[in-house]
Structure formats: structure tokens, C-alpha cells
Scaffold this motif. Structure first.
Motif, PDB file in Angstrom:
ATOM      1  N   PRO A   5      54.340  68.565  67.113  1.00  0.00           N
ATOM      2  CA  PRO A   5      55.769  68.257  66.994  1.00  0.00           C
ATOM      3  C   PRO A   5      56.628  69.352  67.630  1.00  0.00           C
ATOM      4  N   HIS A   6      57.773  68.970  68.117  1.00  0.00           N
ATOM      5  CA  HIS A   6      58.763  69.871  68.717  1.00  0.00           C
ATOM      6  C   HIS A   6      58.373  70.359  70.109  1.00  0.00           C
ATOM      7  N   ALA A  31      58.348  81.145  81.927  1.00  0.00           N
ATOM      8  CA  ALA A  31      57.949  82.118  80.906  1.00  0.00           C
ATOM      9  C   ALA A  31      58.540  81.751  79.545  1.00  0.00           C
ATOM     10  N   LEU A  32      59.786  81.317  79.539  1.00  0.00           N
ATOM     11  CA  LEU A  32      60.445  80.897  78.297  1.00  0.00           C
ATOM     12  C   LEU A  32      59.709  79.695  77.696  1.00  0.00           C
ATOM     13  N   ALA A  33      59.366  78.733  78.521  1.00  0.00           N
ATOM     14  CA  ALA A  33      58.649  77.546  78.038  1.00  0.00           C
ATOM     15  C   ALA A  33      57.291  77.933  77.461  1.00  0.00           C
ATOM     16  N   GLU A  34      56.612  78.868  78.111  1.00  0.00           N
ATOM     17  CA  GLU A  34      55.301  79.310  77.617  1.00  0.00           C
ATOM     18  C   GLU A  34      55.445  80.010  76.263  1.00  0.00           C
ATOM     19  N   HIS A  37      56.216  77.343  73.615  1.00  0.00           N
ATOM     20  CA  HIS A  37      55.035  76.586  73.216  1.00  0.00           C
ATOM     21  C   HIS A  37      54.122  77.421  72.317  1.00  0.00           C
ATOM     22  N   GLY A  38      54.006  78.713  72.586  1.00  0.00           N
ATOM     23  CA  GLY A  38      53.187  79.582  71.741  1.00  0.00           C
ATOM     24  C   GLY A  38      53.725  79.673  70.328  1.00  0.00           C
ATOM     25  N   ALA A  67      66.321  79.522  68.815  1.00  0.00           N
ATOM     26  CA  ALA A  67      67.025  80.289  69.852  1.00  0.00           C
ATOM     27  C   ALA A  67      66.501  79.921  71.240  1.00  0.00           C
ATOM     28  N   MET A  68      65.178  79.771  71.345  1.00  0.00           N
ATOM     29  CA  MET A  68      64.605  79.387  72.638  1.00  0.00           C
ATOM     30  C   MET A  68      65.016  77.969  73.017  1.00  0.00           C
TER      31      MET A  68
END
Length: 82
Positions: A5-6, A31-34, A37-38, A67-68
Motif C-alpha cells: 500500500p501507498h 533518489a527521492l522515489a527510492e 519506497h524504502g 514529507a516525501m
């Protein structure tokens, strides 16, 4: 892999093309997406009972994720502008 989810594509289903374009053409976004996801996977593992964590840690992770998401949303909006 099971659906988490999310996921960004679940959060922004109407922006799949923009997400792909940003991931492939913007190193900051990639980098933000990675990182997103982490953090999101960690929250999912905690919520699923796979990992244990304190309430404070979970709340901190959820604040980071939010925030991301705000930053991702702003980058999508900017990318949509002509």
C-alpha cells in the motif's frame, strides 16, 4: 512481490507517465522515489507484523513518508506545467 500500500503509482495513478518520466530523467526524483519506497516498505513490514518497531519509530517513518509524498506531489505538479 505482493502489492505494498501507498506505492507511488497507487498514490498518483493518473500520473503514471509523469512518474516514469521523472524517474528516468531527474536524478533527484529517482533518489527521492527510492528513499520513499524504502520507507514505505519498512512501514508495510511493521504494519504486517513482519518487523517490530516502537510507536515513535513508526510515527517518525510515517512523517518521513508524508514529507516525501508532498515533495513528489510538488515535482509532479511542476512537471505537468507547460
Amino acid at each position: 512481490m505482493s502489492h505494498v500500500p501507498h506505492d507511488l503509482h497507487a498514490e498518483f495513478p493518473q500520473d503514471a507517465e509523469v512518474l516514469h518520466s521523472l524517474k528516468t530523467g531527474n536524478s533527484h526524483f529517482a533518489a527521492l522515489a527510492e528513499r520513499y519506497h524504502g520507507v514505505n516498505r519498512e512501514i508495510h513490514r511493521i504494519d504486517s507484523g513482519v518487523e517490530a518497531a516502537s510507536d515513535d519509530h513508526v510515527e517518525q517513518l510515517k512523517r518521513q513518508r508524508l514529507a516525501m509524498l508532498d515533495e513528489v506531489s510538488a515535482m509532479i505538479a511542476k512537471a505537468r506545467q507547460p
